[in-house]
Motif scaffolding. Structure first.
Motif, PDB file in Angstrom:
ATOM      1  N   LEU A 176      -1.696   4.298   3.021  1.00 21.95           N
ATOM      2  CA  LEU A 176      -2.098   3.071   2.346  1.00 21.95           C
ATOM      3  C   LEU A 176      -1.366   2.976   1.017  1.00 21.95           C
ATOM      4  O   LEU A 176      -1.092   3.994   0.380  1.00 21.95           O
ATOM      5  CB  LEU A 176      -3.605   3.090   2.087  1.00 21.95           C
ATOM      6  N   HIS A 177      -1.073   1.740   0.589  1.00 19.29           N
ATOM      7  CA  HIS A 177      -0.412   1.612  -0.714  1.00 19.29           C
ATOM      8  C   HIS A 177      -1.404   1.841  -1.852  1.00 19.29           C
ATOM      9  O   HIS A 177      -1.016   1.943  -2.997  1.00 19.29           O
ATOM     10  CB  HIS A 177       0.273   0.258  -0.842  1.00 19.29           C
ATOM     11  N   ILE A 178      -2.715   1.891  -1.533  1.00 17.03           N
ATOM     12  CA  ILE A 178      -3.697   2.218  -2.569  1.00 17.03           C
ATOM     13  C   ILE A 178      -4.489   3.445  -2.133  1.00 17.03           C
ATOM     14  O   ILE A 178      -5.715   3.511  -2.266  1.00 17.03           O
ATOM     15  CB  ILE A 178      -4.646   1.043  -2.847  1.00 17.03           C
ATOM     16  N   ILE A 214      -7.119   5.054  -4.513  1.00 17.84           N
ATOM     17  CA  ILE A 214      -8.348   4.274  -4.709  1.00 17.84           C
ATOM     18  C   ILE A 214      -9.230   4.395  -3.475  1.00 17.84           C
ATOM     19  O   ILE A 214     -10.455   4.534  -3.579  1.00 17.84           O
ATOM     20  CB  ILE A 214      -8.017   2.802  -4.989  1.00 17.84           C
ATOM     21  N   TYR A 215      -8.595   4.354  -2.301  1.00 21.58           N
ATOM     22  CA  TYR A 215      -9.340   4.492  -1.048  1.00 21.58           C
ATOM     23  C   TYR A 215     -10.123   5.798  -1.025  1.00 21.58           C
ATOM     24  O   TYR A 215     -11.311   5.832  -0.718  1.00 21.58           O
ATOM     25  CB  TYR A 215      -8.344   4.425   0.114  1.00 21.58           C
ATOM     26  N   PHE A 248      -0.230   3.924  -6.670  1.00 24.63           N
ATOM     27  CA  PHE A 248      -1.419   4.562  -6.106  1.00 24.63           C
ATOM     28  C   PHE A 248      -1.116   5.193  -4.748  1.00 24.63           C
ATOM     29  O   PHE A 248      -1.980   5.760  -4.122  1.00 24.63           O
ATOM     30  CB  PHE A 248      -2.545   3.538  -5.928  1.00 24.63           C
ATOM     31  N   ALA A 264       3.379   5.090 -11.731  1.00 21.98           N
ATOM     32  CA  ALA A 264       3.199   3.643 -11.524  1.00 21.98           C
ATOM     33  C   ALA A 264       2.942   3.319 -10.064  1.00 21.98           C
ATOM     34  O   ALA A 264       3.455   2.343  -9.532  1.00 21.98           O
ATOM     35  CB  ALA A 264       4.387   2.857 -12.050  1.00 21.98           C
TER      36      ALA A 264
END
Lengths: 175, 334
Positions: free
Chosen positions: B114-116, B119-120, B176, B174
């Protein structure tokens, strides 16, 4: 094959809707306070699922992190500190209050329907198209919508100061 | 809707199914290995033998314990909230598997990218607190209640230094995206080498130790005061799932530390890190960190509750905030 994917996506959508509605129903209807908060958590999870369905992964994760991981936990913590045993959980809706409640909500529903819902032109929910990356969100929050962003933090500051004042007041009265 | 369809098309359904089955297997295998290691090392530190009876050096002990737990009855206390009582272990276990899916074991070996990703993982980890709360409340038992309440106070306090220390790495890269963070540390420049990020690493290790409810911060299940804390009433595999999830959380804690600060699947000295060698380097870093946690657990006594809170609010949070500011300054300057 594409039809299968379509079906899975639609099934997920219906699951999220059911989660949201059943969670909301439980939050209002449950007789034990703890069940209400858990219903609220399920409801918010369903809303997070809807964000996922609309293609905003970042908003989904933020919804889970902030509303489930912070707000609901603090609520549950408050309930646990003021713990009521299962026996004393009673119906808080008396028959007289129920009649009044139904009347009030009926009037509100009629008004809402004639004023708002009846006249609204329903358009399809905006799916995230194009560049909605974290960088874009950060830039728009800190450049385009900077004032709103800062004002929200002022609201939070007021809430924190207010809660400190309330807590201090309670302590002084005891002494 | 289009996003979901795209997601399914990128990771086909069969691949998802296989990945989830394998990941569940890994979670259980990790619990077996770590349970055995923990018992053996604890015994070594306390000058005794540990499990010796079953298999050479007792290596089959954990598997037999698992079989025993499967065979036992799941007793629900009479005054417990039946549905929530049974839900809690599952709610504790599911996020662990979901987080394992997002961990990059090597460049090509991962469940989902995931690109985040960061956070996930943090969002899913916050559900764990919920499970502990539900377990403690639904048991209808004062020990469980106190264990759950302590756990929540502790988790709220220690989540902040964890997030702040991870944020300094995110500022540096820069991104996640866990794969990008690992790639940014290729060669010798692991993030723990930089002084400001080394401080963040130490803060993360201390706070992570508290977040996974392990000694010296294991107040939610302090045996001498609370019997067993939030899982006092659980028997059979309900208890087993809590134990598996605890070791799973330990693995997640250590693997985030190794991804964010120790270069993830990058080998030391710029050694080759193909799909399998990368996984080897990653797992060896994770296991070294987990062994350090076990070592700490059996060496230091449990802290008092006020000491625990003071450590978080008076030391770790200010330090990590200042560290974050310094990192932001350095990133802007260089």
């Amino acid at each position: 094959m594409n039809a299968t994917y379509q079906f899975i996506a639609e099934a997920l959508f219906i699951t999220f809707i059911l989660l949201t509605l059943s969670g909301a129903w439980l939050a209002v209807k449950a007789r034990i306070l703890m069940h209400s908060v858990l219903g609220l958590a399920v409801c918010l999870l369903g809303v997070a699922g809807l964000y996922f369905y609309l293609g905003s992964m970042f908003l989904t994760m933020m919804q889970i992190l902030i509303y489930m991981g912070a707000v609901c936990i603090v609520l549950v913590f408050g309930i646990m500190v003021g713990y009521t045993p299962r026996e004393s959980a009673e119906r808080n809706i008396m028959s007289r209050n129920m009649v009044l409640g139904i009347a009030a909500s009926g009037v509100a529903a009629v008004l809402l329907f004639t004023v708002a819902i009846g006249r609204t032109v329903w358009s399809k929910a905006a799916e995230s198209t194009g560049d909605f990356s974290i960088e874009w969100i950060g830039k728009s929050l800190l450049l385009n919508y900077c004032l709103a962003f800062e004002l929200i933090s002022v609201v939070l500051l007021v809430a924190i100061v207010g809660s400190i004042i309330l807590a201090r007041g309670g302590r002084e009265e005891e002494v | 809707m289009q996003q979901i369809i795209d997601l399914i098309q990128t990771y086909s359904l069969l691949r998802m199914l296989i990945a989830f089955l394998v990941l569940i297997g890994i979670v259980f295998l990790n619990a077996i290995v770590m349970g055995y290691l923990e018992r053996k090392i604890a015994a070594r530190i306390q000058r005794r033998w540990g499990p010796m009876e079953i298999g050479v050096q007792g290596w089959l002990q954990m598997i037999l314990d698992g079989v025993k737990m499967l065979a036992k009855q799941l007793i629900v206390p009479r005054d417990a909230d039946r549905f929530l009582f049974r839900l809690a272990p599952l709610l504790c276990f599911t996020p662990v598997v979901m987080i394992f899916a997002a961990l990059p074991f090597s460049k090509a070996l991962y469940g989902i990218n995931l690109h985040i990703g960061l956070i996930y993982i943090i969002a899913m980890a916050s559900i764990n607190v919920f499970a502990i709360l539900i377990a403690g409340w639904s048991s209808n038992n004062k020990y469980s209640m106190f264990g759950a309440m302590r756990s929540v106070a502790q988790n709220i306090a220690y989540e902040i230094p964890i997030l702040l220390s991870l944020l300094s790495v995110v500022l540096t890269t820069a991104s996640f995206d866990l794969q990008k963070i690992v790639e940014a540390q290729s060669g010798w420049l692991w993030f723990a080498v930089y002084p400001n990020l080394f401080v963040a690493f130490v803060i993360y290790l201390i706070a992570g130790c508290a977040e996974t409810n392990r000694a010296p911060f294991d107040l939610p299940e302090a045996e001498s005061e609370l019997t067993a804390g939030f899982h006092t009433e659980y028997s059979g595999f309900g208890f087993g799932l809590f134990a598996v999830a605890e070791y799973g959380n330990l693995f997640i804690m250590a693997s985030i530390a190794s991804i964010m600060f120790l270069g993830g699947w990058n080998g030391p000295f710029g050694l080759a890190s193909g799909p399998l060698m990368g996984a080897f380097w990653f797992l060896s870093k994770v296991f070294v960190l987990m062994l350090v946690m076990i070592w700490v657990r059996w060496t230091y006594p449990r802290v008092r509750f006020d000491q625990l809170m003071n450590l978080a609010w008076k030391y770790l949070i200010p330090f990590s905030l200042v560290n974050l500011l310094i990192t932001a300054f350095l990133v802007k300057m260089i």
